[in-house]
Design an enzyme around this catalytic site. Sequence first.
Site, short mmCIF file in Angstrom:
data_model
loop_
_atom_site.label_atom_id
_atom_site.label_comp_id
_atom_site.label_asym_id
_atom_site.label_seq_id
_atom_site.Cartn_x
_atom_site.Cartn_y
_atom_site.Cartn_z
CB SER A 1 36.17 72.97 34.68
OG SER A 1 36.52 73.91 35.67
CE1 TYR B 1 40.91 73.67 32.64
CE2 TYR B 1 39.64 74.94 34.24
CZ TYR B 1 40.08 73.73 33.75
OH TYR B 1 39.71 72.56 34.37
#
Length: 357
Positions: free
Chosen positions: A146, A171
């Site tokens: 990501s 995350y």
Amino acid sequence: MLQYNVSLEGKTILITGVAGFIGANLAKRMLNDFKSIRVIGIDCITDYYDVSLKHERLHELKIFGERFVFVYDTIANKVAVERIFSEYHPYIVINLAAQAGVRYSITNPDAYIESNLIGFYNILEACRHSYDDGLDGVEHLVYASSSSVYGANSKIPYSTEDKVDNPVSLYAATKKSNELMAHAYSKLYNIPSTGLRFFTVYGPAGRPDMAYFGFTDKLVRGEKIKIFNYGNCKRDFTYIDDIVEGVIRVIQNVPMKNVGEDGLPVPPYKIYNIGNSCPENLLDFVQVLYEELLAAGVLPADYDFDAHKEFVPMQLGDVPTTYADTIPLERDFGFKPSTSLRDGLRRFAHWYKEFYK
């Protein structure tokens, strides 16, 4: 430009998170383009967002008959992962299963540890043991990382050569951990792996927790949308079809196995950004979204847009700018995402009108 060194025809391909936004679109594209492949998909269909969207995506994959096999389970279940590998022997593994979302990681961290760390570990272990007893094993492990791994990086555009040691959310930390784990397994067990750092993926039937979708839901209900950092944010929005095209190209070039001067394997390991390389100002983004929702008839012509905007401070875990350096992707694969924000949001608006109204 790199030459493809693996053929997908006749192969069994495992896609984790297959009911997800990227997973379902990737599975559909691959099954359409490669007529002799079989896709094994696994997903536990969590209720993180509206599960009807996930079921609709899976429904669209049923047309491929026996070429698509769905396993309803979680990759955090090691027995389930081992069973898939022993029964189907996938040659290509594409790990897209993950608990997504920066803000949700603040309120429900357990989900991220279970899926993003334990689940990915199970996939790595299964890839490792796919070579046991002299079997050919997994040819290429491709996994989703990501843009969040760049954290508060002030250097733009974000390059895969940059240090990414300062995550600003759990995350992001789990995605960076995935990259480190994959590198270790590539080094120890010579598993060819490629990580892909996705930048703000959007499009029809996407994730309702993403800004474009969430804003639309709120505007339709007559609620105010919160514009963080008072609009002083930029995002590198990447249309889903561009993401899928990039993944398919990357899959077909496996990092080469080599031996270093120490006689040990050099990790067959690569990382790429996949983004539009064109950050959009948040205020411009919401204006384009509003215009396309009007044009599609999702919102009435007399909608008072200004009355439904609320400017608020930066949200915990967010960053002011994301901006992908895609030069390595262009150099190695001759590809650069190019769908304009207006075109992408127009397609989303028309899908939203048809799906919900």
